[in-house]
Design a protein around this motif. Structure first.
Motif, short mmCIF file in Angstrom:
data_model
loop_
_atom_site.label_atom_id
_atom_site.label_comp_id
_atom_site.label_asym_id
_atom_site.label_seq_id
_atom_site.Cartn_x
_atom_site.Cartn_y
_atom_site.Cartn_z
N GLY A 109 5.87 19.34 2.38
CA GLY A 109 5.90 18.15 3.14
C GLY A 109 7.03 17.81 4.05
O GLY A 109 7.22 16.84 4.75
N ASN B 299 0.81 -1.08 0.10
CA ASN B 299 -0.04 0.11 0.17
C ASN B 299 1.04 1.17 0.01
O ASN B 299 0.65 2.34 0.71
N SER C 96 -9.45 2.59 -1.79
CA SER C 96 -10.00 1.88 -0.91
C SER C 96 -10.57 0.81 -1.20
O SER C 96 -10.63 -0.22 -0.21
N ALA D 220 7.12 13.04 1.95
CA ALA D 220 6.90 12.17 2.93
C ALA D 220 8.35 11.52 3.23
O ALA D 220 8.29 11.09 4.65
N ILE E 260 -1.41 5.38 -1.54
CA ILE E 260 -3.12 5.25 -1.16
C ILE E 260 -3.47 6.58 -2.09
O ILE E 260 -3.06 7.79 -2.07
N ASP F 12 4.85 14.14 -3.57
CA ASP F 12 4.37 13.57 -2.31
C ASP F 12 5.44 12.67 -1.82
O ASP F 12 5.60 12.49 -0.53
N VAL G 239 -2.85 11.52 -4.96
CA VAL G 239 -2.24 10.63 -3.83
C VAL G 239 -2.97 11.26 -2.59
O VAL G 239 -3.08 12.49 -2.23
N GLU G 240 -3.44 10.41 -1.85
CA GLU G 240 -3.91 10.44 -0.41
C GLU G 240 -3.00 10.25 0.58
O GLU G 240 -2.67 11.19 1.47
N LYS G 241 -2.13 9.38 0.50
CA LYS G 241 -0.98 9.16 1.62
C LYS G 241 0.07 8.17 0.92
O LYS G 241 -0.18 7.19 -0.04
N ILE G 242 1.28 8.48 1.14
CA ILE G 242 2.59 7.59 0.91
C ILE G 242 2.88 6.97 2.34
O ILE G 242 3.18 7.66 3.19
N ASN G 243 3.01 5.66 2.09
CA ASN G 243 3.50 4.85 3.15
C ASN G 243 4.86 4.44 2.87
O ASN G 243 5.00 3.80 2.08
N THR G 244 5.65 5.30 3.66
CA THR G 244 7.24 5.11 3.23
C THR G 244 8.03 4.01 3.89
O THR G 244 9.26 3.68 3.86
#
Length: 296
Positions: free
Chosen positions: A262, A128, A183, A202, A131, A198, A156-161
């Protein structure tokens, strides 16, 4: 073979930057004409491998619009755009994923590894990583702004790093395709400049380098003497609002603004068609492109 004075000067000029940027994360957004020519492509990738060999932590985010268009043509699909964004139905997003992840990403990874790097390909579905949510295009009609659904095009809603940092900590170069996951597990095609901004934010990257097809930002693109070497992101926003920055340069400048907001330290827009612009921008006093910063 002895080095001449110019070569020695270049090496000595690079020395403090080698020390300063050791163990720092450098995000490179790679796309445009720099991806279409094999010779230029290899030189860009050589620069990225050099960064890793010099002790930095490079991350690559790539585009692939021409590859998507070419593959869509092979599948008999017409390409249509709204406000500069590709209309992407359910079949088209599968084709886009095939072009970006299956072709462009694997090609770049193979080339980087052949050049001596340690590259690993990623896309938004991996752990993921990206997101996304649906993007609605702005369409201006009769003086009004309407939001139009253009399919599986995302923001982009979220970057999981976490995964990216694990790879960086273990000496790998993450190569990220600009696809996101929604989702419900659906795929979204996302503008690569936006993803790069993004990702850089992040990761709190030391630098974001955006490769494009011009030298950098001009206050008047028709006048080469109006080139801007450094500007703040507030000034960049002003230039967009007053129409001095337009077209394909807008998402690149917006990526710089997103990255800085960011937590990235500095951002650069450079000409990816010229030889070794990545190295010249990072390791020389004057640089070769436009530096966009929080404040001067």
């Amino acid at each position: 073979m002895l080095m001449n004075d110019s070569q020695l000067k270049t090496l000595m000029e690079a020395l403090p930057y080698l020390s300063k940027f050791k163990d720092k994360t450098i995000v490179v957004k790679y796309g445009g004409n720099a991806m279409l020519n094999d010779d230029i492509k290899n030189k860009v990738l050589q620069d990225i491998v050099f960064l890793q060999c010099a002790g930095m932590r490079p991350v690559v985010v790539h585009g692939g619009g021409p590859e998507i268009t070419s593959l869509m043509t092979k599948f008999g699909k017409k390409t249509q755009f709204v406000s500069g964004l590709r209309i992407t139905d359910a079949e088209s997003v599968g084709i886009a994923e095939m072009a970006l992840v299956g072709k462009t990403n694997t090609d770049l990874v193979a080339r980087l590894n052949h050049l001596g790097g340690r590259a690993v390909g990623l896309n938004g579905k991996d752990a993921n990583l990206i997101i996304a949510k649906k993007h609605l295009a702005d369409v201006y009609e009769n003086g009004e702004v309407n939001l139009v659904d253009i399919g599986f095009v995302g923001n982009v809603e979220k970057i999981n790093t976490e995964l990216v940092n694990v790879l960086l900590d273990n000496g790998y170069i993450p190569v990220i395709a600009p696809t996101g996951v929604g989702s419900s597990g659906e795929t979204y095609n996302i503008n690569a400049d936006s993803v790069a901004g993004d990702v850089a934010g992040a990761l709190k990257a030391e630098k974001l380098l955006v490769l494009t097809d011009v030298k950098g930002i001009y206050s008047d693109y028709r006048d080469e003497h109006s080139f801007i070497s450094t500007l703040t992101f507030e000034k960049a926003q002003e230039l967009i609002i007053c129409g001095k920055i337009d077209g394909g340069m807008i998402p690149k400048v917006c990526a710089c603004i997103t990255a800085l907001s960011g937590g990235a330290k500095k951002t650069h827009i450079i000409d990816g068609r010229s030889e070794h612009t990545i190295l010249l921008e990072i390791f020389s006093d004057e640089g070769v492109g436009t530096e966009v910063v929080k404040e001067i």
